[in-house]
Design an enzyme around this catalytic site. Structure first.
Site, PDB file in Angstrom:
ATOM      1  N   HIS A   1      -8.268  -1.074   6.409  1.00 24.94           N
ATOM      2  CA  HIS A   1      -8.545  -2.401   6.968  1.00 24.94           C
ATOM      3  C   HIS A   1      -9.097  -3.277   5.843  1.00 24.94           C
ATOM      4  CE1 HIS A   1      -9.412  -5.225  10.191  1.00 24.94           C
ATOM      5  NE2 HIS A   1     -10.548  -5.482   9.560  1.00 24.94           N
TER       6      HIS A   1
ATOM      7  N   GLU B   1      -7.441  -2.334  -2.411  1.00 30.63           N
ATOM      8  CA  GLU B   1      -6.791  -1.381  -1.492  1.00 30.63           C
ATOM      9  C   GLU B   1      -5.879  -0.434  -2.266  1.00 30.63           C
ATOM     10  OE1 GLU B   1      -4.986  -2.905   2.096  1.00 30.63           O
ATOM     11  OE2 GLU B   1      -6.279  -4.642   2.050  1.00 30.63           O
TER      12      GLU B   1
ATOM     13  N   ASN C   1       0.835  -1.218   0.000  1.00 31.24           N
ATOM     14  CA  ASN C   1       0.000   0.000   0.000  1.00 31.24           C
ATOM     15  C   ASN C   1       0.857   1.251   0.000  1.00 31.24           C
ATOM     16  OD1 ASN C   1      -3.075  -0.417   0.201  1.00 31.24           O
ATOM     17  ND2 ASN C   1      -2.205  -2.046   1.471  1.00 31.24           N
TER      18      ASN C   1
HETATM   19  C1  GRF Z   1      -3.304  -4.520   4.101  1.00 31.63           C
HETATM   20  O1  GRF Z   1      -4.125  -5.606   3.788  1.00 31.63           O
HETATM   21  C2  GRF Z   1      -4.038  -3.539   4.980  1.00 31.63           C
HETATM   22  O2  GRF Z   1      -5.416  -3.562   4.808  1.00 31.63           O
HETATM   23  C3  GRF Z   1      -3.717  -3.995   6.367  1.00 31.63           C
HETATM   24  O3  GRF Z   1      -2.421  -4.520   6.298  1.00 31.63           O
HETATM   25  C4  GRF Z   1      -2.133  -4.941   4.966  1.00 31.63           C
HETATM   26  C5  GRF Z   1      -0.862  -4.256   4.579  1.00 31.63           C
HETATM   27  O4  GRF Z   1      -0.328  -4.746   3.382  1.00 31.63           O
HETATM   28  N1  GRF Z   1      -3.887  -2.923   7.312  1.00 31.63           N
HETATM   29  P1  GRF Z   1       0.933  -4.039   2.735  1.00 31.63           P
HETATM   30  O5  GRF Z   1       2.054  -4.053   3.788  1.00 31.63           O
HETATM   31  O6  GRF Z   1       0.534  -2.647   2.391  1.00 31.63           O
HETATM   32  O7  GRF Z   1       1.285  -4.848   1.545  1.00 31.63           O
END
Ligand code: GRF
Length: 199
Positions: free
Chosen positions: A106, A176, A15
């Protein structure tokens, strides 16, 4: 002036990458930029992504009363704190100082499948075990309770009968990557308008 973002991440940082790429792609038109990536884990792959993008990185102690994180955020003149796979509770001291300026994502439709201990594969396992036909993504502001702050954006993802936690997680995280950078952008714009109004 673009809003100055700090991203806090404990894990792989996909993300974080989506947020960096989104604001990079907007170049001069961008309303925000990531100026700091900080982690409680020195070995977080997110820090490598940040360093590769020439963004300052830092480690902080998540077990203190929040003083270390707060002073880091103040040193970097951070406007908005973005949690991206950050697994610890944000200390009250930081929440008080940055009220309404900390945002989290989330991997489910809150308030369902949230709360302490609900992260990673556990969320998707619980969704599948419940027989729910839909899951999704929730972006929300952070307050003192896990996963309970005001919701900023949600997006639905259908659950297939054949889904495993892994296959559902893979579809959810793709959503996401589309939703989070845009939700961060929206919060940054609102925050800029609010600070102009109160100047
Ligand atoms: C994501 O699924 C987010 O929703 C949660 O933790 C995960 C993080 O993934 N809070 P990344 O480290 O961004 O790949």
């Amino acid at each position: 002036m673009p809003s100055r973002l700090a991203v806090l991440a404990s894990g792989r940082g996909s993300n974080l990458q989506a947020i960096i790429d989104h604001f990079d792609s907007l170049a001069r038109e961008r309303v925000a930029k990531v100026v700091l990536v900080a982690s409680n884990r020195a070995d977080s792959p997110a820090l490598i992504r940040a360093a590769t993008a020439s963004i300052d990185i830092a480690n902080f102690n998540a077990a203190d009363d929040g003083s270390e994180l707060l002073s880091l955020l103040q040193t970097f003149r951070i406007d908005l704190v973005v949690l991206a796979g950050y697994l610890k509770r944000i200390q009250h001291k930081v929440i008080r100082e940055y009220a309404g300026r900390i945002i989290n994502i989330h991997p489910a439709l809150l308030p369902a499948f949230g709360g302490e201990g609900m992260y990673g594969a556990r969320v998707h396992e619980a969704v599948i075990a419940s027989g729910a036909e839909e899951s999704g993504v929730t972006v929300h502001l952070v307050d003192d309770e896990y996963d309970r702050g005001p919701i900023v954006a949600q997006w639905r993802v259908a659950v297939d009968r054949a889904d495993t936690a892994e296959s559902l997680a893979a579809r959810v995280v793709n959503v996401e990557h589309a939703v989070y950078p845009r939700a961060v952008e929206m919060v940054a714009v609102l925050q800029q308008l609010e600070s102009k109004r109160t100047d």
